[in-house]
Every structure is written in structure tokens, then in C-alpha cells.
Write an enzyme that holds these catalytic residues in place. Structure first.
Site, PDB file in Angstrom:
ATOM      1  N   HIS A   1      -4.936 -11.815  -4.124  1.00  0.00           N
ATOM      2  CA  HIS A   1      -3.951 -10.555  -4.368  1.00  0.00           C
ATOM      3  C   HIS A   1      -2.790 -11.278  -5.263  1.00  0.00           C
ATOM      4  O   HIS A   1      -2.258 -12.206  -4.783  1.00  0.00           O
ATOM      5  CB  HIS A   1      -3.518  -9.980  -2.957  1.00  0.00           C
ATOM      6  CG  HIS A   1      -2.453  -8.950  -3.319  1.00  0.00           C
ATOM      7  ND1 HIS A   1      -2.862  -7.529  -3.008  1.00  0.00           N
ATOM      8  CD2 HIS A   1      -1.253  -8.879  -3.827  1.00  0.00           C
ATOM      9  CE1 HIS A   1      -1.939  -6.564  -3.374  1.00  0.00           C
ATOM     10  NE2 HIS A   1      -1.000  -7.591  -3.852  1.00  0.00           N
ATOM     11  N   CYS A   2      -2.761 -10.686  -6.399  1.00  0.00           N
ATOM     12  CA  CYS A   2      -1.702 -10.994  -7.207  1.00  0.00           C
ATOM     13  C   CYS A   2      -0.599  -9.789  -7.527  1.00  0.00           C
ATOM     14  O   CYS A   2      -0.060  -9.378  -6.399  1.00  0.00           O
ATOM     15  CB  CYS A   2      -2.113 -11.775  -8.351  1.00  0.00           C
ATOM     16  SG  CYS A   2      -3.210 -11.006  -9.487  1.00  0.00           S
ATOM     17  N   VAL A   3      -0.821  -9.206  -8.589  1.00  0.00           N
ATOM     18  CA  VAL A   3      -0.163  -7.978  -8.849  1.00  0.00           C
ATOM     19  C   VAL A   3      -1.021  -6.856  -8.220  1.00  0.00           C
ATOM     20  O   VAL A   3      -0.553  -5.717  -7.939  1.00  0.00           O
ATOM     21  CB  VAL A   3       0.160  -7.805 -10.625  1.00  0.00           C
ATOM     22  CG1 VAL A   3       0.849  -8.622 -11.073  1.00  0.00           C
ATOM     23  CG2 VAL A   3      -1.431  -7.789 -11.068  1.00  0.00           C
ATOM     24  N   CYS A   4      -2.296  -7.100  -7.959  1.00  0.00           N
ATOM     25  CA  CYS A   4      -2.737  -6.218  -7.038  1.00  0.00           C
ATOM     26  C   CYS A   4      -4.101  -6.844  -6.460  1.00  0.00           C
ATOM     27  O   CYS A   4      -4.175  -8.112  -6.738  1.00  0.00           O
ATOM     28  CB  CYS A   4      -3.598  -5.112  -8.052  1.00  0.00           C
ATOM     29  SG  CYS A   4      -4.684  -5.928  -9.495  1.00  0.00           S
TER      30      CYS A   4
END
Length: 432
Positions: free
Chosen positions: A288-291
């Protein structure tokens, strides 16, 4: 007669209830359920007054006071809109304000540039670990990434293109690359492969009704409670799934198993994980990063990284060729005399170094992703293997091979290229 008499006042109450008046563009319903106005955003700030008083008197501000202040600010930060003011996520604002300020300050002098450009990644990583530890959803990094793209392109148009070294063809190629990045990001932000409860809303299955699969391969599956027969799946199908997963856990050499998620109230297939930030299970979750990056958007995520790297390197090359003429790209990056004599050149050179730092970070992520795909392992599985010391580490930990789903280089890449295109499991994850 008494029943009819008792029913009349109920009807009168329903008819006498006042209807909610429509909100104007500057009105909204606050977190307390009361109607408020944008003009009163500075009123009733007891928490802020208390915090300022304690700060003036050199007393420590209580953590709960700070949380209430931030909640109040985020609730009152709105913009006028039709049928009521719209709430603005407060995490979007810092990149829009701080990034231009920091870059302009860094372009004043070489030493200021070193300090600012060194502190920016440190602050971003600190904020990432802070929000990741608190399991909070934030739009900070999405805002930072999109605004960085837009602002770098704006500086390129204002400071680099007018010098005449960049022709229309080169500018068109760079612009197309920027649009392709946005399209790939839009696709990557879509559903990564969220798992929904197969039982639907007809019944709710408690975590106590299903026993988690035993790692030793000897487990017993408890029965599900009685449910309606009108659901999309019946109890027999769910029990058969659990029995099938039990056989896999007991007899498969790769120890593929399905697990029960008590939070989502569903049976997770192999390689699916529960994202603690999104609060939902994702099929073949990577990270999980920006999504969330999962089975359905992993290809788009890799494509966005690739297009970004190519476009960023191309833009850096064009800028350095304009600011530091008659020098190679690598030489101009470290030695460009007289670049701080002109503010326009200094700002362009500072933006180049900012882009280099971001590009280096994205290149590292891209390299790790390529390695994981080649070994058919997700980032989530890598972290679990490192914690449990079950994976084979190569090149000082850069490569982690769990050996669970690895079917060879070509077959691993073929499986990745077909993610999300078939409804059934891939051969390495079949349930027998």
C-alpha cells in the site's frame, strides 16, 4: 377505540416534523450534526485557546487537545459549493504550499539547496512512517506526487522553453509522457481486487464460527450458523471451500491455504491480505502506497512507474542541456558553473535535483518490483518471510525468494502479464 386514539397523535407528530431546509453554498453540517457557516470558522475555538494559553505559559500541550484542534480544523476547512460547503482533506494542502516555498528557497544559494533537498526526503519518510503506524488514510503523497508533476512541468514551460533550446517536437513528447503518467495513475487508483463477503448482507458470519486453518495441516472446520436459502452462496458451498483449502494446507507442497478474515467476515484465497489502512482484504496484495496495489492494478502500477522514469529522465536531460550547455548530462548535474548567478537558471537547476531525488527513489521501487515479479513474490510476502526467516536472501537481502510460488522466470512473468484477466486461480495457486 383506544388503539385508534393512540395512533392519531403519532400521525400528527409525523406531519408536524419540520423538513430540513436546503443548505446554501456556505453552510454545512459539522461533525456535531449542527448547521454551521463558513463565516463562523474562527468562532468557538476553546481547544485552540487552551492550547495557545498553555504554550504562552510554557506548559506542555496535551495530546488530546492537539487531536481535537486538528479534528476541528479538518472539519471547518471547506470551500463553498452547491447545496452546502464541501470538506477539503487537510493532507492535500501542505504539498501545495511547502513545495514551491522550499524549492524557491533552495535556489537562493548552493548550501541552502543542499540543506533543503536533503531535508525534503527525510520529512516525507517521517510523515509516511507516522501515518503508516497510525493506520491512517492520507492524500498527502498523492497530492505531493501530482503537484510535483504539475509544478515541474510549469517551471519547465516558464524557465526552460523560452530559452529556445527545446523544440516543439521535444515539448510534445514530454507533454505526452505527462498525460500517459496521469492515465496510468488513474488506472492504478481503481479497484485493486477488493474481496467482498460472499454471503452478502443476508447473514453475518462471526469469527468464532470458523476456526482458522492450522499450519500443521490438521484442522477442523466448524459449521456455519443457519442462513437463508435465498443467498448467492449456500452453506454447503462455503463448507466445501473450507474443506478444499484444508486439503491444500495438508497435502500441497507449496502449503497454499485459505484463511478466514474476522474483520471482513470472509474466507480469503491464497495470497490475499487484509489492508489495515484501507480496512478491506485485497486479492494478491503487494503493498500500500498512495493506494492498495493488488491483482487488478499491479500491472498499471508498474506501467506508471516505467512511464514516469522515462519521462522524468527525458525532462531532466532537456533541462540540463538548456541550463548547462556544452556539457554532458552527468557532468552538468554535478558541475555547472555560474548556474546560481541567474535566478531562473538556479530555480531550474534546483528542480532538476529535486526530480533526480524523486526519480532515484522511484527507480529503486521499480527495481524491487521487477525482482519480485521475476521470483513471483509480493512485497507483503517478502516482509513476512524476512520476519519469519523463511525466505532465501540474495545480494544482501535485495532479492528474497520464498520458493512458494516461483515457477521460473518466464512462467512468472507470463503469470504477471495475465493478472486480472481470468476469473480462476493461476496454476501455482490452484485449490485441489
Amino acid at each position: 377505540m383506544t388503539q385508534k386514539g393512540s395512533m392519531k397523535p403519532v400521525k400528527n407528530k409525523k406531519t408536524e416534523e419540520p423538513e430540513l431546509e436546503p443548505l446554501c453554498c456556505c453552510e454545512y453540517i459539522d461533525r456535531n450534526g449542527e448547521k454551521n457557516h463558513l463565516g463562523a470558522c474562527l468562532c468557538d475555538c476553546e481547544d485552540l485557546d487552551e492550547g495557545c494559553d498553555r504554550w504562552i505559559t510554557c506548559k506542555s500541550v496535551r495530546p488530546e487537545t492537539c487531536e481535537r484542534i486538528m479534528d476541528t480544523i479538518s472539519d471547518r476547512l471547506r470551500i463553498p459549493w452547491l447545496r452546502g460547503a464541501k470538506k477539503v482533506n487537510i493532507s492535500i494542502i501542505p504539498p501545495l504550499v511547502l513545495l514551491p516555498v522550499f524549492l524557491h528557497v533552495a535556489s537562493w544559494h548552493f548550501l541552502l539547496g543542499v540543506v533543503v533537498l536533503t531535508s525534503l526526503p527525510v520529512l516525507a519518510l517521517w510523515y509516511y512512517y507516522l501515518t503508516h503506524r497510525r493506520k491512517e488514510q492520507t492524500l498527502f503523497f498523492l497530492s505531493l506526487g501530482l503537484f510535483s508533476l504539475g509544478y515541474m512541468y510549469y517551471v519547465f514551460l516558464q524557465e526552460v522553453v523560452p530559452r529556445g533550446r527545446v523544440g516543439p517536437t521535444r515539448l510534445a513528447v514530454l507533454t505526452c509522457g505527462l498525460f500517459l503518467i496521469l492515465l496510468a495513475l488513474y488506472r492504478a487508483k481503481k479497484n485493486p481486487g477488493y474481496l467482498s463477503n460472499p454471503a452478502g448482507s443476508d447473514r453475518s458470519l462471526g469469527g468464532s464460527h470458523v476456526e482458522c486453518l492450522n499450519r500443521k495441516g490438521q484442522e477442523k472446520t466448524k459449521g456455519f450458523p443457519g442462513a437463508d436459502t435465498s443467498g448467492s452462496l449456500n452453506n454447503r458451498a462455503l463448507k466445501d471451500d473450507l474443506k478444499g483449502s484444508s486439503r491444500v494446507s495438508a497435502g500441497s507442497p507449496t502449503k497454499v491455504k485459505e484463511d478466514w478474515c474476522a474483520k471482513c467476515q470472509l474466507v480469503r484465497p491464497a495470497r490475499a491480505w487484509h489492508c489495515r489502512i484501507c480496512g478491506i482484504c485485497v486479492r494478491r496484495m503487494d503493498h500500500h502506497c498512495v493506494c492498495c496495489v493488488g491483482e487488478s492494478n499491479h500491472q498499471a502500477f508498474i506501467l506508471a512507474l516505467l512511464i514516469f522514469l522515462l519521462t522524468s529522465v527525458y525532462g531532466i536531460t532537456l533541462t540540463l542541456d538548456t541550463v548547462c550547455r556544452d556539457r554532458s548530462v552527468f557532468t552538468a548535474l554535478f558541475y555547472c558553473p555560474g548556474v546560481y548567478a541567474n535566478y531562473s537558471s538556479a530555480l531550474s537547476f534546483t528542480c532538476v535535483w529535486y526530480s533526480v531525488i524523486i526519480t532515484a527513489g522511484m527507480a529503486y521501487i521499480f527495481l524491487i518490483q521487477l525482482i519480485n515479479i521475476s521470483y513471483n513474490v509480493t512485497e507483503r510476502e517478502v516482509q513476512q518471510a524476512l520476519r519469519q526467516k523463511t525466505g532465501r536472501r540474495l545480494l544482501c537481502g535485495l532479492i528474497v525468494d520464498t520458493g512458494q510460488y516461483n515457477r521460473g522466470f518466464l512462467r512468472n512473468w507470463h503469470q504477471f502479464s495475465t493478472l486480472g484477466t481470468r476469473a480462476f486461480h493461476h496454476p501455482a495457486e490452484d485449490i485441489v
